[in-house]
Design an enzyme around this catalytic site. Structure first.
Site, PDB file in Angstrom:
ATOM      1  N   SER A 125      -9.388   1.111   3.442  1.00 46.28           N
ATOM      2  CA  SER A 125      -8.573   1.884   2.537  1.00 46.28           C
ATOM      3  C   SER A 125      -7.537   1.062   1.783  1.00 46.28           C
ATOM      4  O   SER A 125      -6.960   1.537   0.815  1.00 46.28           O
ATOM      5  CB  SER A 125      -7.857   2.988   3.307  1.00 46.28           C
ATOM      6  OG  SER A 125      -7.009   2.422   4.288  1.00 46.28           O
ATOM      7  N   SER A 149      -9.357  -1.233   7.756  1.00 45.45           N
ATOM      8  CA  SER A 149      -8.860  -1.000   6.396  1.00 45.45           C
ATOM      9  C   SER A 149      -8.137  -2.167   5.753  1.00 45.45           C
ATOM     10  O   SER A 149      -7.827  -2.125   4.563  1.00 45.45           O
ATOM     11  CB  SER A 149      -7.944   0.227   6.366  1.00 45.45           C
ATOM     12  OG  SER A 149      -8.720   1.401   6.365  1.00 45.45           O
ATOM     13  N   LYS A 151       0.872  -1.181   0.000  1.00 47.07           N
ATOM     14  CA  LYS A 151       0.000   0.000   0.000  1.00 47.07           C
ATOM     15  C   LYS A 151       0.906   1.227   0.000  1.00 47.07           C
ATOM     16  O   LYS A 151       1.948   1.234   0.675  1.00 47.07           O
ATOM     17  CB  LYS A 151      -0.829  -0.066   1.289  1.00 47.07           C
ATOM     18  CG  LYS A 151      -1.957   0.940   1.410  1.00 47.07           C
ATOM     19  CD  LYS A 151      -2.731   0.619   2.712  1.00 47.07           C
ATOM     20  CE  LYS A 151      -3.892   1.544   2.952  1.00 47.07           C
ATOM     21  NZ  LYS A 151      -4.646   1.168   4.177  1.00 47.07           N
TER      22      LYS A 151
END
Ligand SMILES: [Zn+2]
Lengths: 480, 529
Positions: B172, B196, B96
């Site tokens: 996310s 997330s 990420k």
């Protein structure tokens, strides 16, 4: 009739701790003389994702100060974020301690020059990181992040001080203490010790405090004295002119030596304090506290007292000899070796050793002469191996050569001649070479004896025992 | 043989170690898959949607082909030379884009970091490198991880759900979830502040592990809310999750909140089974609790298919030898969303203050009056809508005058939620459970735009079952348990006590092994069909 006023002063000091590394990263803490932005890393420059780690040395030094100030220790204190946006604060917040700091309360007792003892209460002590330095060059603002993250203790006093002199003495004694504890270089010119002063006045006898003004940015002890005096005078002038004191923030301009109003009434900034989630609470275990307590040296005010009561020093000597820990340790070491009249050691310390430190600007610990050397020199004088003048010269010779005093006495033949026959021969020669003076003496001008002793000493290049020479001369001059 | 890219990391690593395939070969296959399914990478350029965008996943922001190739070749050389290699040797993975990667652009999916290349790598990236895994790309996310759909990214096009391209992948860590689900690498590193990792894992039919707070170092990961951020893997199998956790867990002197608790051998522990494991089910995790218009607590059921899958899983666990304890109260769960709102926003606001447009990233090109004007314009241009919203709400809630009303109350709620866990897991207590079984999310993946436009409670409270673990600091794992009637993946969550990752991995693994032959497992995401 003019109204008398009493001033009330509280001081906020920022003390830069002399740790090797910064508060929350491993960068070098002291950047004096280093080029800007050379002691920096992702942590102290606020790179995204970098995290702080608490420097244990900072906690240790802050704890020592708490103990010296008789403060209550929070065994679990917290770091908080003080949020504000400024270019020299790269994280966007300062890591500090807000509502649960390492030390609460306490007091600092110190002596005024006239011997009066003043007790100033402490409100709290907390640890925090410093911000960077901002320099304006024309339209350009330059930021040096070397100072970002340098560990500070902020110590706030209660409004217990009542004159500029007391405030200045507080700072002098605090500086002495910080160096004594070895926790800060406490050099105000280098901003290791920074001071803001809250000043108010009230009519004498009144129990209410007047509105206070805060003077910021005072960077020397002399400036503290001047700034506070000016401010007290200004406030008295205002009141005498029928004006009210407004709550101002005032800046001390060191170049023009003036006070300048920064802003009226502190618009209470909202720093939105909350716990710094990246750091664990500062936990102080009983063992850790105990180990620091054991490390604590005798404090200067206590040692001064002991020098007077146990070592029999006059109060003046005790003050001079506890001005810094080096001098005081040196003095005690000499006394222990010498094992005689401490006042005699004190005289040698103040007259000779401190003369050299004043001349050279060295600390006592940096001198070549050791406690053993000084004790040996005083002994040699006591035993009349050398005379006092030679002893004093010997202090300088040891300091410049680094050689031991006994060796210097031998090398330079400085020992006193105590052999009667040699002195007697010289005395006889002097008396017979100076018949006029001998006659005058015998005719009653007895003060000439000093002149005769001087002649003998000069001829023997100071090596004669003057007492012995005098006795022989008296005998010779009487006999004729 | 199954295609290389469909293999698990454990299998890929074994093949490389046994010299049956090379690391370079595997990397090429992975990059080819990205080429095939991912479409154009998200960018800051003005976005004009093209028809082909709707057919692709768009998980990646950046592919670091040369960097990856160099590492893969190094691994192959070491293996050929018989030198020792790390456990993950040669396995490609993505991260990420909040993990700082030295010299490699890191964006947090925000314009404010435009052009920034970190001068250092995060601890987890370093550990993955020491394990000889091969970082080949950085994936998209919600801007600064603010969101649960990956729609708030400044880099468009955003990520699409490989199972239903008109739906969000969750967030996310949406890029991570979509990449792994679409076989663009077997491993992606995500972050979880309120769900997330777990929510996008559930939405894309994969496994997402949120470790205990303090188990994995946060050093070098751009923070959202520092007291809750955790780093963990998204993988297709439970074994891979255990495999990666072993490599990235542990004390880090650079993160004061990590601890010296020993790291278990998670992979080996999977074989221990779940006989006697006490698994709780809580009614508080089978409904959404919210404040109605009158300010009273009201509740709404979760999606019935999701509730049914919880009970079905409970039966399965019982069959496998676990004890199921029903009616474990977790009554403070209802505070999680409002308290999360306050604490996460206050911390986020403070964490965003360092992005001033001066030190790094985006600086305005407009003329400025002074320093504050520079901040104002750079931040105004650099932050997206969601970041600004969190900044403003965080600044509002953190005002000194509201300290008691918001921050303190939220902290108290947090302590209450923690107490729920302490009591349920207390080995001397009434329930003495080892794990709790919950839905991961109240509903399957929703459509683009629904997170903002829809007033569905199931969407607004999508993270109600995941935030309590971020508050409590306890670990949770989301794993797939089937497909909804509309063909969307459903995830279940197993949550455990502090540092009991081994237990929850075991439970999820037992479930996975027992359902290996289930029909739904034969169905692939649409992009793989
Ligand atoms: Zn640093």
């Amino acid at each position: 009739m003019t109204q008398e006023y009493i001033a009330t002063i509280g001081l906020e000091t920022h003390i830069q701790l002399n740790t090797n590394t910064k508060a929350f990263c491993s960068c070098k803490a002291d950047s004096w003389g280093d080029a800007p932005n050379t002691n920096i890393c992702p942590i102290c420059t606020g790179q995204p994702g970098a995290l702080p780690s608490t420097n244990q040395a900072m906690v240790e030094k802050a704890l020592m100060l708490c103990l010296a100030m008789n403060s209550d220790i929070n065994m679990d204190s917290f770091f908080d974020r003080k949020n504000y946006l400024y270019a020299d604060l790269p994280g966007g917040y300062q890591v500090t301690q807000n509502d649960r700091s390492i030390g609460r309360g306490g007091y600092f007792d110190f002596l005024m020059d006239d011997g009066r003892e003043v007790r100033c209460h402490i409100h709290n002590l907390h640890m925090e990181e410093d911000a960077g330095k901002t320099k304006n060059e024309g339209n350009i603002r330059l930021i040096d992040m070397n100072r970002c993250g340098v560990p500070l203790v902020e110590m706030v006093t209660m409004p217990d001080l009542h004159s500029a002199d007391e405030a200045a003495t507080y700072l002098t004694r605090l500086r002495q203490l910080l160096r004594w504890l070895g926790i800060s270089e406490a050099n105000m010119e280098k901003a290791h010790l920074r001071c803001d002063a809250n000043v108010s006045i009230a009519p004498k006898g009144s129990t209410e405090l007047g509105k206070k003004c805060e003077i910021k940015n005072i960077n020397s002890i002399e400036a503290v004295r001047m700034a506070i005096n000016y401010e007290i005078e200004r406030q008295i002038r205002e009141i005498n002119a029928g004006n009210k004191i407004e709550q101002w923030t005032i800046e001390w301009d060191n170049d023009t030596q003036e006070l300048r109003k920064m802003r009226s009434k502190e618009t209470a900034a909202d720093y939105r304090y909350f716990r710094e989630p990246n750091l664990m609470p500062v936990h102080i275990s009983e063992e850790f506290l105990e180990s620091i307590k054991n490390k604590m040296p005798e404090l200067p005010i206590q040692r001064r007292e002991r020098f007077i009561s146990e070592m029999g020093l006059p109060s003046y000597d005790a003050t001079v000899l506890t001005a810094d820990r080096d001098t005081s340790d040196f003095f005690e070491a000499v006394c222990n070796i010498y094992d005689g009249d401490n006042k005699r050691v004190s005289n040698w310390m103040m007259n000779e050793v401190l003369r050299i430190t004043n001349e050279t600007g060295c600390a006592v610990s940096e001198l070549k002469i050791t406690a053993q050397d000084l004790a040996d020199i005083i002994h040699m004088v006591d035993q009349k191996t050398i005379n006092t003048t030679t002893g004093k010269n010997l202090v300088d010779m040891v300091q410049s050569s680094g050689k031991r005093p006994q060796l210097l006495v031998e090398e330079h033949g400085l020992g006193l001649v105590s052999d009667d026959s040699a002195i007697r021969a010289m005395c006889t020669k002097i008396v017979s070479d100076n018949p006029k003076e001998a006659a005058s003496y015998r005719n009653g001008k007895e003060s000439l004896i000093g002149w005769f002793v001087g002649q003998v000493m000069r001829e023997m290049r100071g090596k004669a025992d003057p007492e012995k020479a005098k006795a022989i001369l008296l005998e010779l001059l009487k006999a004729d | 043989m199954t295609e290389l890219i469909e293999l698990s990391a454990v299998e890929q690593a074994a093949l490389i170690r046994e010299k049956k395939i090379s690391s370079v070969e595997l990397l090429e296959a992975t990059l080819a898959q990205v080429e095939k399914v991912d479409g154009r990478s998200g960018s800051l350029e003005p976005y004009v949607e093209q028809p082909e965008d709707l057919e692709k996943v768009h998980a990646f922001l950046l592919i670091v082909r040369d960097h990856a190739m160099a590492k893969a070749k190094e691994v192959d050389r070491k293996i050929a030379a018989g030198e020792p290699v790390g456990a993950l040797a040669g396995v490609p993975y993505s991260a990420k884009d909040v993990y700082c990667t030295k010299g490699i652009r890191t964006t947090a999916a925000s314009r404010i970091l435009e052009g920034w290349k970190p001068p250092y790598s995060s601890t987890v990236i370093e550990k993955m490198d020491q394990a000889d895994a091969v970082l080949f790309g950085k994936v998209n996310l919600d801007e600064f991880t603010f969101g649960g759909t990956t729609e708030t990214t400044a880099f468009k096009p955003t990520v699409r759900n490989p199972w239903a391209l008109d739906r969000v992948p969750g967030g996310s860590s949406g890029g991570s979830a979509a990449a792994v689900s679409a076989c663009e690498g077997a491993i992606s590193l995500g972050t979880d502040t309120g769900g997330s990792i777990r929510e996008p894992a559930a939405f894309t039919g994969i496994v997402g592990l949120k470790p205990t707070y303090g188990r994995v170092s946060r050093y070098g990961v751009i923070p959202f809310a520092s007291s809750m951020d955790t780093m963990g893997p998204l993988t297709r199998t439970v074994s891979d999750s255990a495999f990666v956790l072993k490599e990235i867990a542990g004390f880090d002197p650079r993160d004061n909140t990590t601890v010296r608790v020993p790291v278990d051998d998670y992979l080996a522990d999977l074989q221990k089974g779940i006989k006697g494991l006490r698994i709780g089910i809580s009614p508080d995790y089978l409904k959404i609790t919210y404040l109605d218009d009158q300010g009273n607590y009201a509740s709404a059921p979760v999606d019935p298919e999701i509730e049914a899958s919880v009970w079905k899983a409970a039966d399965l666990f019982r069959d496998l030898g676990a004890e199921i304890i029903e009616d474990v109260p977790m009554s403070n769960t209802k505070y999680s969303v409002p308290a999360y709102f306050v604490i996460s926003r206050i911390e986020a606001y403070s964490n965003l203050q360092r992005f001033d447009g001066l030190k790094y990233g985006h600086t305005t090109q407009q003329s400025v009056k002074d320093m504050y004007d520079l901040y104002y314009k750079s931040r105004g241009e650099g932050f997206g809508y969601q970041a600004k919203l969190r900044l403003l709400t965080g600044m509002f809630a953190s005002q000194e005058k509201f300290y008691e009303k918001y921050y303190r109350r939220a902290q108290r709620a947090r302590a209450l939620m923690r107490r729920d866990f302490d009591e349920a897991f207390n080995p001397q207590g009434k329930y003495r459970i080892d794990a709790i079984l919950t839905p991961s999310t109240p509903s399957p993946a929703f459509r683009f735009g629904d997170a903002v436009a829809s007033d569905s409670l199931l969407i607004q409270f999508a993270d109600q079952f995941t935030t309590p673990m971020n508050f409590a600091g306890t670990p949770g794992i989301s794993f797939p348990c089937g497909l909804s009637s509309s063909g969307l993946p459903i995830g279940l969550q197993i949550t455990g006590y502090d540092y009991c990752e081994s237990k929850i991995l075991r439970a999820a693994f037992a479930y996975e092994q027992a359902t290996l032959d289930a029909d739904w497992r034969k169905i692939k995401p649409v992009v793989l069909r």
